[in-house]
Design a protein around this motif. Sequence first.
Motif, short mmCIF file in Angstrom:
data_model
loop_
_atom_site.label_atom_id
_atom_site.label_comp_id
_atom_site.label_asym_id
_atom_site.label_seq_id
_atom_site.Cartn_x
_atom_site.Cartn_y
_atom_site.Cartn_z
N PRO A 113 17.05 -4.37 -4.71
CA PRO A 113 16.61 -4.06 -6.08
C PRO A 113 16.14 -2.64 -6.29
O PRO A 113 15.89 -2.23 -7.42
CB PRO A 113 15.46 -5.05 -6.29
CG PRO A 113 14.92 -5.28 -4.92
CD PRO A 113 16.08 -5.22 -3.99
N ASP A 121 11.61 1.35 -5.75
CA ASP A 121 10.49 1.40 -6.70
C ASP A 121 9.87 0.03 -6.94
O ASP A 121 8.80 -0.08 -7.54
CB ASP A 121 10.95 2.00 -8.02
CG ASP A 121 12.09 1.21 -8.65
OD1 ASP A 121 12.15 1.13 -9.89
OD2 ASP A 121 12.93 0.68 -7.89
N ARG A 122 10.53 -1.04 -6.47
CA ARG A 122 9.98 -2.39 -6.64
C ARG A 122 8.87 -2.69 -5.64
O ARG A 122 8.13 -3.67 -5.80
CB ARG A 122 11.08 -3.43 -6.48
CG ARG A 122 12.24 -3.28 -7.46
CD ARG A 122 11.85 -3.73 -8.84
NE ARG A 122 13.00 -3.72 -9.75
CZ ARG A 122 12.96 -4.18 -10.99
NH1 ARG A 122 11.83 -4.67 -11.46
NH2 ARG A 122 14.04 -4.13 -11.75
N PHE A 123 8.79 -1.88 -4.59
CA PHE A 123 7.87 -2.17 -3.50
C PHE A 123 6.92 -1.00 -3.30
O PHE A 123 7.20 -0.07 -2.54
CB PHE A 123 8.66 -2.44 -2.20
CG PHE A 123 9.77 -3.44 -2.38
CD1 PHE A 123 11.07 -3.03 -2.55
CD2 PHE A 123 9.49 -4.80 -2.39
CE1 PHE A 123 12.10 -3.94 -2.71
CE2 PHE A 123 10.51 -5.73 -2.56
CZ PHE A 123 11.82 -5.31 -2.73
N GLN A 154 2.84 -2.65 -7.91
CA GLN A 154 4.02 -3.36 -8.36
C GLN A 154 3.81 -4.88 -8.26
O GLN A 154 3.19 -5.37 -7.31
CB GLN A 154 5.24 -2.96 -7.53
CG GLN A 154 5.68 -1.52 -7.75
CD GLN A 154 6.14 -1.29 -9.18
OE1 GLN A 154 6.94 -2.05 -9.73
NE2 GLN A 154 5.62 -0.23 -9.80
N SER A 155 4.36 -5.60 -9.22
CA SER A 155 4.29 -7.07 -9.22
C SER A 155 5.59 -7.58 -9.82
O SER A 155 5.86 -7.37 -11.01
CB SER A 155 3.09 -7.57 -10.01
OG SER A 155 3.02 -8.99 -9.99
N ASN A 156 6.41 -8.25 -8.98
CA ASN A 156 7.70 -8.75 -9.44
C ASN A 156 8.22 -9.80 -8.47
O ASN A 156 7.64 -10.01 -7.39
CB ASN A 156 8.70 -7.60 -9.58
CG ASN A 156 8.82 -6.78 -8.31
OD1 ASN A 156 9.39 -7.26 -7.32
ND2 ASN A 156 8.27 -5.57 -8.32
N SER A 157 9.30 -10.46 -8.84
CA SER A 157 9.85 -11.55 -8.03
C SER A 157 10.43 -11.05 -6.71
O SER A 157 10.52 -11.80 -5.74
CB SER A 157 10.92 -12.30 -8.83
OG SER A 157 11.99 -11.42 -9.17
N TYR A 158 10.85 -9.76 -6.67
CA TYR A 158 11.45 -9.24 -5.44
C TYR A 158 10.42 -9.11 -4.33
O TYR A 158 10.73 -9.30 -3.15
CB TYR A 158 12.10 -7.88 -5.71
CG TYR A 158 13.20 -7.94 -6.75
CD1 TYR A 158 13.02 -7.38 -8.00
CD2 TYR A 158 14.41 -8.56 -6.47
CE1 TYR A 158 14.01 -7.43 -8.97
CE2 TYR A 158 15.41 -8.62 -7.43
CZ TYR A 158 15.22 -8.07 -8.67
OH TYR A 158 16.19 -8.14 -9.61
N VAL A 159 9.17 -8.80 -4.69
CA VAL A 159 8.10 -8.72 -3.70
C VAL A 159 7.89 -10.10 -3.06
O VAL A 159 7.77 -10.23 -1.84
CB VAL A 159 6.80 -8.20 -4.33
CG1 VAL A 159 5.65 -8.27 -3.31
CG2 VAL A 159 6.97 -6.78 -4.83
N TRP A 167 2.56 -6.64 -4.79
CA TRP A 167 2.66 -5.90 -3.54
C TRP A 167 1.26 -5.66 -2.96
O TRP A 167 0.33 -5.31 -3.66
CB TRP A 167 3.35 -4.55 -3.78
CG TRP A 167 3.45 -3.69 -2.54
CD1 TRP A 167 2.63 -2.69 -2.17
CD2 TRP A 167 4.43 -3.81 -1.51
NE1 TRP A 167 3.04 -2.16 -0.97
CE2 TRP A 167 4.15 -2.83 -0.54
CE3 TRP A 167 5.53 -4.66 -1.32
CZ2 TRP A 167 4.91 -2.66 0.60
CZ3 TRP A 167 6.30 -4.49 -0.18
CH2 TRP A 167 6.00 -3.51 0.77
#
Length: 455
Positions: A381, A384-386, A390-395, A419
């Motif tokens: 993804p 920048d998602r990690f 950050q807070s998202n489904s990929y973490v 994260w």
Amino acid sequence: MTRLLEFDEVEPDTDCICPGCNARRRARLHAAAVRDGGHAAAHSVRRRAAVLFAAVGTVLGGGAAAAAVPTPSSSTPAPRTPQGEVTGRFGGDPAGGTARLQAVQGITREQIIARAQGWVDQKVPYSMSTYWSDGYRQDCSGYVSMAWGLAASETTWTLPGLADRITKDELQPGDVLIFNNPSNPQAGSHVTIFGGWADAARTSYLAYEQTSPTTTRRTTPYAYWSNSTGYLPYRYKALSPGGTEGGTDPGTGTGTGTGSSSDGTGQGTAFPGADKFGPGRSNEYITRLGQMLVQRGGGRFYSEGPGPTWGEADRKATEAFQLAQGWTGAEADGLPGRDTWDFLVNGKGKNIGGGSPPPPVTPPTPTPPTTPPATGVPAFPGVDRFAPGQSNSYVQQLGEQLVRKGFGRYYSQGPGPRWSESDRLNTRAFQLSLGWSGDEADGYPGPDTWRRLFG
């Protein structure tokens, strides 16, 4: 002539210095709460009692009356670990109970075990009246006070006030098991530090304890060798979540990281800490330990590996190496301490089975990571998602896959969508297991980390 006198026992006078009042004040100070198994009679203000006196001349003749001492039952074991009173550092006056609670500071599980191991390494002699160089009393409760970083040397009766009761299933390294014996409050009570389960069935555990003659770390049947059903598990109230990566053990100045010295492999030669080894542990130091043991003749203990997860093969190979040095007892328990690590990384001592250590071998240069096929791997993804904030489904997807791969030891709860440092430490452990170092093992997932983790 004898006669039976009946009297009401009242609360001991705070100003009276007679032996009777002194004894009752001490008994009430150490008495366990009724809910914890203490005797209700110890907490009553008034109770009826019958005392048989000898001849009137004995009562009135001015002789000193003998204080009545309760006799322990025949089932009470001989005291092995008597403890002193609550004292400040180096035996000074302790602060009041509220002040001691307010002085409590946060500490991690890894720091507790590292502090406990410090006394094991130093072989601190048992004593209920003397104090070690760090200021803590050298008995079982003083040992726990030191490991928890408390402001005073507590007792087994006061430690529960700084902790929460937990269940056996909730036990984790750094928690304690306390036995308080109302029949012998001072000399009949004991406390051990839980270091991790020693078997899958949870019938034994690694116990750190202060007992005669010196501090020891040994595999112990749950909950203890004697009075097993009387030991209750507790967890320190000010425990900090998460682990530590290197850094300094607060209060002792002892580094728990790997240091800056190197043996040419890119890994430090300093002992990484006893908490890195044992049941339930998984990290790169266990892999390195196994590789060194294989070089010293321990290959027969491994049917596969060595690998990052601690197993019985690691324990047996370590024990064999320790025995080869002529060590016995707690020095050959199959768990590496500073001396074992020093002998292995510096080529000291004898090989397993005898003989001299092998000449140093320059390790091969690790193969640079390559990108595996992306078949079946979810799309990366983006970096920048990690990152912090950050807070998202990929973490969460990353964390759950790390746990499935056996790299979840830094999660105290979760994983979740936000994260955290636990996500970074677990990612870094996975990267290190691939032989990566430096910027390639910074704990932040890139495309290569993602593909290898999900591939």
